[in-house]
Design an enzyme around this catalytic site. Structure first.
Site, mmCIF file in Angstrom:
data_model
loop_
_atom_site.group_PDB
_atom_site.id
_atom_site.type_symbol
_atom_site.label_atom_id
_atom_site.label_comp_id
_atom_site.label_asym_id
_atom_site.label_seq_id
_atom_site.Cartn_x
_atom_site.Cartn_y
_atom_site.Cartn_z
ATOM 1 C CE LYS A 171 -3.594 2.937 0.326
ATOM 2 N NZ LYS A 171 -4.577 3.098 -0.467
ATOM 3 C CE LYS A 239 -2.581 7.809 6.821
ATOM 4 N NZ LYS A 239 -3.305 6.595 6.254
HETATM 5 P P1 NAD Z 1 -12.002 9.213 7.003
HETATM 6 O O1 NAD Z 1 -11.469 10.277 7.998
HETATM 7 O O2 NAD Z 1 -13.205 9.625 6.374
HETATM 8 O O3 NAD Z 1 -12.570 7.975 8.426
HETATM 9 C C1 NAD Z 1 -12.091 7.617 9.453
HETATM 10 C C2 NAD Z 1 -13.473 7.561 10.486
HETATM 11 O O4 NAD Z 1 -12.837 6.723 11.557
HETATM 12 C C3 NAD Z 1 -13.990 8.888 10.756
HETATM 13 O O5 NAD Z 1 -15.495 8.624 10.742
HETATM 14 C C4 NAD Z 1 -13.873 8.883 12.217
HETATM 15 O O6 NAD Z 1 -14.899 9.287 12.856
HETATM 16 C C5 NAD Z 1 -13.479 7.296 12.811
HETATM 17 N N1 NAD Z 1 -12.602 7.479 14.001
HETATM 18 C C6 NAD Z 1 -11.371 8.045 14.198
HETATM 19 N N2 NAD Z 1 -10.903 7.655 15.135
HETATM 20 C C7 NAD Z 1 -11.944 6.708 15.721
HETATM 21 C C8 NAD Z 1 -12.049 6.123 16.856
HETATM 22 N N3 NAD Z 1 -11.232 6.049 17.995
HETATM 23 N N4 NAD Z 1 -12.997 5.169 16.965
HETATM 24 C C9 NAD Z 1 -14.117 5.077 16.216
HETATM 25 N N5 NAD Z 1 -14.123 5.772 15.130
HETATM 26 C C10 NAD Z 1 -13.037 6.573 15.045
HETATM 27 O O7 NAD Z 1 -11.102 8.422 6.472
HETATM 28 P P2 NAD Z 1 -11.040 7.373 5.271
HETATM 29 O O8 NAD Z 1 -10.766 8.450 4.159
HETATM 30 O O9 NAD Z 1 -12.319 6.711 5.305
HETATM 31 O O10 NAD Z 1 -9.908 6.599 5.446
HETATM 32 C C11 NAD Z 1 -9.593 5.565 6.539
HETATM 33 C C12 NAD Z 1 -8.333 4.712 6.054
HETATM 34 O O11 NAD Z 1 -8.400 4.002 4.633
HETATM 35 C C13 NAD Z 1 -7.075 5.853 6.118
HETATM 36 O O12 NAD Z 1 -6.035 4.978 6.774
HETATM 37 C C14 NAD Z 1 -6.863 6.145 4.742
HETATM 38 O O13 NAD Z 1 -5.408 6.308 4.450
HETATM 39 C C15 NAD Z 1 -7.477 4.831 3.955
HETATM 40 N N6 NAD Z 1 -7.792 4.942 2.631
HETATM 41 C C16 NAD Z 1 -8.562 5.728 2.115
HETATM 42 C C17 NAD Z 1 -9.033 5.976 0.791
HETATM 43 C C18 NAD Z 1 -9.846 7.279 0.443
HETATM 44 O O14 NAD Z 1 -9.977 7.379 -0.858
HETATM 45 N N7 NAD Z 1 -10.751 7.868 1.295
HETATM 46 C C19 NAD Z 1 -8.468 4.996 -0.038
HETATM 47 C C20 NAD Z 1 -7.975 3.967 0.460
HETATM 48 C C21 NAD Z 1 -7.357 4.047 1.623
#
Ligand code: NAD
Length: 292
Positions: A171, A239
Site C-alpha cells: 500500500k 501521512k
Molecule cells: P475518514 O477520516 O473519512 O474516516 C475515518 C473514520 O474513523 C471517521 O469517521 C472517524 O470519525 C472515525 N474514527 C477515528 N478515530 C476513531 C476511533 N477512535 N473510534 C471510532 N471511530 C474513529 O478516512 P477515510 O478516507 O475513510 O480513510 C480511512 C483509512 O483508509 C485511512 O487509513 C486512509 O489512508 C485509508 N484509505 C482511504 C482512501 C480514500 O480514498 N478515502 C482510499 C484508500 C485507503
C-alpha cells in the site's frame, strides 16, 4: 454469512460496511461521530456505542481508521478489540498504517488469541462505493482464505501479498505511485491551461494513450473545475508519504521523485489544505507558476 463489525465509518468505512450488509452479513458499526452509525443503521446494519460493544459477538472485526495511533488506540487497552474479542476472531485492518506497527499489532492480536490480517485498500471513495477496491493482504494464507467471503463483498482485485505487514508495504508503494501521478497530472493541466488548450479535448485524448491512468480519469476533472471536495483527504496522503519515506530510508532505497512530491504535499497541508482532496496538490502547482 458472518457477524462482522466495522469500526471507523468514514469516507471508506461506511460504504464498505453497506456492501457487507448487501452481501448478507450481519454488520455492526461503531464510529466516533454517531451520525455515521445512524447512516449504517438506515442501510440495514446495526449500531454499537463503543468499540467493546461492537467487538463482543463478532466473528470478524474490520478497522478502517485514519492513522497508526488511531488503530493502536482502538485495538489495545481494556476497552479495545483485543481484550473484548472472542478467541479465534479474525481482525482485518483495512486502514493504511505503518508496516512495522501492523506487524507489532498482529503479534499482540495473536497473543490475545485473535487472527490478524493487514488488508489496506486502493480505489478511492468511488471504489468503495462501487465495491471494486483493490485489496492487498498480508498475513497467514489460511486466514486470507477464511476472509474471502468478507473481502469479496468489498473488492474485485484481492491478492495475498505475503506475511503480516506486507499488505501495508504494498500500500505504501501504491501511495508513492498515486502521489507522483497526481503531481505530474497537475503540472500537465497547468501547462495546458497556460497554452489555452481545450482541456476536455486534451484530457480525453490523453486518457486514451500511454498517459492515461485512473488518476487522470478520477482527478483530471476535479483539477479543471477546482472541485476539491474530499474523496481522499490530502492530510491522509501526507501521512502515507511519511510512511513510504521512512520505510525507504529503513531499506536503504532512494526515491527522489517521491521525496520531492512528499515535500510538496507537506507544504500544501501546511498551508491549511489538508482537509481537501489530494487532487488539491494542483493548487500548489498553480501557485508555483503564479497562476492562482
Ligand atoms: P475518514 O477520516 O473519512 O474516516 C475515518 C473514520 O474513523 C471517521 O469517521 C472517524 O470519525 C472515525 N474514527 C477515528 N478515530 C476513531 C476511533 N477512535 N473510534 C471510532 N471511530 C474513529 O478516512 P477515510 O478516507 O475513510 O480513510 C480511512 C483509512 O483508509 C485511512 O487509513 C486512509 O489512508 C485509508 N484509505 C482511504 C482512501 C480514500 O480514498 N478515502 C482510499 C484508500 C485507503
Amino acid at each position: 454469512m458472518s457477524n462482522v463489525s466495522v469500526i471507523g465509518l468514514g469516507i471508506m468505512g461506511l460504504p464498505m460496511a453497506i456492501h457487507l450488509v448487501k452481501a448478507g452479513h450481519t454488520v455492526t458499526g461503531f464510529n466516533r461521530s454517531p451520525a455515521r452509525v445512524d447512516a449504517l443503521i438506515k442501510a440495514g446494519g446495526l449500531g454499537a456505542s463503543s468499540v467493546a460493544e461492537a467487538t463482543r459477538g463478532a466473528e470478524v472485526v474490520i478497522t478502517m481508521l485514519p492513522d497508526s495511533p488511531d488503530v493502536e488506540g482502538v485495538v489495545s487497552g481494556p476497552e479495545g478489540v483485543f481484550v473484548n474479542a472472542a478467541s479465534g476472531t479474525l481482525w482485518i485492518d483495512a486502514s493504511t498504517i505503518r508496516p512495522d506497527i501492523a506487524k507489532r499489532l498482529a503479534a499482540d492480536a495473536a497473543d490475545a488469541g485473535l487472527r490478524a490480517l493487514d488488508a489496506p485498500v486502493s480505489g478511492g471513495e468511488q471504489g468503495a462505493i462501487d465495491g471494486v477496491l483493490s485489496i492487498m493482504v498480508g498475513g497467514d494464507p489460511a486466514d486470507f482464505e477464511s476472509a474471502q467471503d468478507v473481502l469479496r463483498a468489498l473488492g474485485k482485485t484481492i491478492v495475498h501479498v505475503g506475511p503480516t505487514g506486507s499488505g501495508q508495504t504494498v500500500k505504501a508503494a501504491n501511495q508513492l505511485i498515486v502521489a507522483v501521478n497526481i503531481e505530474v497530472l497537475a503540472e500537465a493541466i497547468v501547462f495546458l491551461e497556460a497554452h489555452g488548450v481545450d482541456l476536455d479535448a486534451a484530457l480525453t485524448v490523453l486518457g486514451g494513450g500511454l498517459a492515461g491512468s485512473k488518476v487522470l480519469e478520477q482527478k483530471g476533472k476535479k483539477m479543471v473545475t477546482r472541485n476539491f471536495e474530499p474523496g481522499f483527504r490530502l492530510a491522509l496522503h501526507h501521512k502515507d508519504l511519511g510512511i513510504v519515506t521512512a520505510a525507504s530510508r529503513e531499506a536503504g532505497v532512494f526515491i527522489p521523485l517521491g521525496a520531492a512530491v512528499a515535500q510538496l504535499v507537506a507544504a500544501t497541508v501546511n498551508k491549511g489544505d489538508g482537509a481537501l482532496d489530494h487532487s488539491a496538490l494542483f493548487k500548489q502547482v498553480l501557485q508555483l507558476s503564479g497562476r492562482e
